[in-house]
Write a protein that holds these residues in place. Sequence first.
Motif, PDB file in Angstrom:
ATOM      1  N   GLU A   4     -18.412 -36.319   0.947  1.00 51.55           N
ATOM      2  CA  GLU A   4     -18.791 -37.507   0.164  1.00 51.55           C
ATOM      3  C   GLU A   4     -18.107 -38.753   0.710  1.00 51.55           C
ATOM      4  O   GLU A   4     -18.720 -39.833   0.788  1.00 51.55           O
ATOM      5  N   ASP A   9     -27.378 -41.022   1.787  1.00 53.46           N
ATOM      6  CA  ASP A   9     -27.655 -40.337   0.521  1.00 53.46           C
ATOM      7  C   ASP A   9     -28.177 -38.919   0.753  1.00 53.46           C
ATOM      8  O   ASP A   9     -27.990 -38.043  -0.088  1.00 53.46           O
ATOM      9  N   LYS A  27     -24.852 -36.162  -3.282  1.00 47.58           N
ATOM     10  CA  LYS A  27     -25.735 -36.263  -2.133  1.00 47.58           C
ATOM     11  C   LYS A  27     -26.929 -35.322  -2.284  1.00 47.58           C
ATOM     12  O   LYS A  27     -26.867 -34.302  -2.964  1.00 47.58           O
TER      13      LYS A  27
END
Length: 317
Positions: A103, A109, A133
Amino acid sequence: MNFEKIEAAYELLLENVQLMQNQLMTNAYDALIEQNLAYLNETVQDGTIQKNNEALKALTLSKEEWRRAYQFLLIKLNQAEPLQYNHQFTPDSIGFLIAFVIETLTVEDRLEILEIGSGIGNLANTLLNNTQKDLDYLGIELDDLLIDLSASMAEVMGADVHFVQGDAIRPQLLKPSDIILSDLPVGYYPDDSIASRFSVASKKEHTYAHHLLMAQSIKYLKADGYAIFLAPNNLLTSAQSDLLKVWLKEEAQLVVMINLPETLFGKKEMAKSLFVFQKPKVEFQETFVYPLQSLQDPETLQNFSQVFKKWVLEYAN
């Protein structure tokens, strides 16, 4: 997350696995695979198993509750029928740490993740259930039993993951991934003819399998991607480390090394650290090195989080 539901699911699963094992005269892990098939297809005639599976469905478990129930079940089964060390699942605390590292390091994304040696799929589902994600996950596993276990449990959980069976050291037709991930199995690779294709190959003895897996993994990594490995603490000082260091100078650069608490691994000689590599870049990058003393103490984790995020802002972006 409802721990009462997790406990209830564990009890129902355990009873069904034991019934399956007695009826089929098989090992507990094959019985678990059969239980998963029975849950999905409703083909078993045994009244108790049917009733228990109906009760399981009525619990309406979340994916993370399913994962925890399976985890408790596998711990129980392992007490009577131990899996070999390299087949044990990665501890949750390490899975959460890897999720945090991914992360923090990545801005995208959506990420394509390839796990080498995906085992029973626990690390995969830990990541999927604990990240913001969108992960496109593919796991490669050689062992027949583990691939069947991971696939059947993922189907019950409704997890959006894919597993393929294969020897990851041999060439595979795979597209490049944003993240390469592996809790590296430690030991020697038996096929010297295959190993000889790699620059890390030893000419004196069988080559370390974890060195070969690292070298193969980098080939599937995107230019700006990250290869995240759980590897032995002595990775850079072991008997074949000189060969690995030569490979590193040419093919990869170490960007992060996090020493993990030895207590997580039972024995000091089994302890691993988290290594993060990238393909070499022209510009200089300072390696992040951190001795993480605990994965349970909130203050320790908060301090680590702050230091790592600061390093990422200064050097990784």
